[in-house]
Design a protein around this motif. Structure first.
Motif, PDB file in Angstrom:
ATOM      1  N   ALA A 139       0.833  -1.210   0.000  1.00 20.81           N
ATOM      2  CA  ALA A 139       0.000   0.000   0.000  1.00 20.81           C
ATOM      3  C   ALA A 139       0.866   1.259   0.000  1.00 20.81           C
ATOM      4  N   LEU A 140       1.958   1.258   0.750  1.00 21.65           N
ATOM      5  CA  LEU A 140       2.856   2.419   0.763  1.00 21.65           C
ATOM      6  C   LEU A 140       3.525   2.610  -0.595  1.00 21.65           C
ATOM      7  N   ALA A 141       3.956   1.508  -1.225  1.00 16.75           N
ATOM      8  CA  ALA A 141       4.601   1.618  -2.541  1.00 16.75           C
ATOM      9  C   ALA A 141       3.610   2.111  -3.594  1.00 16.75           C
ATOM     10  N   VAL A 142       2.380   1.622  -3.560  1.00 20.10           N
ATOM     11  CA  VAL A 142       1.355   2.083  -4.500  1.00 20.10           C
ATOM     12  C   VAL A 142       1.027   3.541  -4.232  1.00 20.10           C
ATOM     13  N   GLY A 143       0.946   3.914  -2.966  1.00 13.91           N
ATOM     14  CA  GLY A 143       0.682   5.302  -2.605  1.00 13.91           C
ATOM     15  C   GLY A 143       1.755   6.246  -3.110  1.00 13.91           C
ATOM     16  N   GLN A 144       3.010   5.816  -3.077  1.00 10.03           N
ATOM     17  CA  GLN A 144       4.091   6.647  -3.602  1.00 10.03           C
ATOM     18  C   GLN A 144       3.966   6.820  -5.116  1.00 10.03           C
ATOM     19  N   GLU A 145       3.424   5.827  -5.779  1.00  8.53           N
ATOM     20  CA  GLU A 145       3.296   5.865  -7.241  1.00  8.53           C
ATOM     21  C   GLU A 145       2.128   6.748  -7.700  1.00  8.53           C
TER      22      GLU A 145
END
Length: 140
Positions: free
Chosen positions: A30-36
């Protein structure tokens, strides 16, 4: 009740699947997708069948994630859509001398076959004993 209001209007087209069979946590993904795409665009995230499934605010964001993938802990992770576009095709009155292999070869020129050919029997064929066959396939 407020949390459910943010999920209204979402469909499978808003969803993506990340890291099937991996040990990535829901929080990491979720954090990686949020950064994207922006943290506020992630509407829901959960583990499902050894993968992390996320729903995002817009279909375009889901498509972008599928095209670009994400990076978690310095490793590239592929993102797949929850929907696979496919068309079901039914062929009827196919003569028995035309093989399934011939049909597969000819139809695969128009796209990838995603399911095997299945023979369907109609009531009339059983009653009259004709040798016609009906085939069904699915294309992406």
């Amino acid at each position: 009740m407020v949390a459910n209001a943010t999920l209204n209007g979402l469909s499978r087209r808003h969803g993506v699947k990340v890291g099937a069979g991996s040990v990535l946590s829901v929080e990491e993904v979720a954090l990686a997708v949020g950064q994207e795409i922006g943290h506020g665009s992630v509407k829901s995230a959960a583990r499902m069948n050894r993968a992390v499934v996320l729903f995002v605010e817009q279909v375009e964001q889901a498509n972008r994630l599928v095209e670009t993938g994400i990076t978690v802990g310095g490793q590239f992770v592929q993102v797949t859509p929850l929907t696979q576009p496919a068309a079901r095709i039914t062929l009827s009155n196919v003569p028995p001398f035309i093989s399934d292999e011939f049909l597969e070869r000819e139809l695969s020129r128009h796209g990838k076959l995603v399911s095997p050919i299945r023979k369907l029997m109609s009531g009339r064929e059983k009653k009259w004993g004709t040798s016609c066959q009906s085939d069904r396939l699915t294309f992406p």
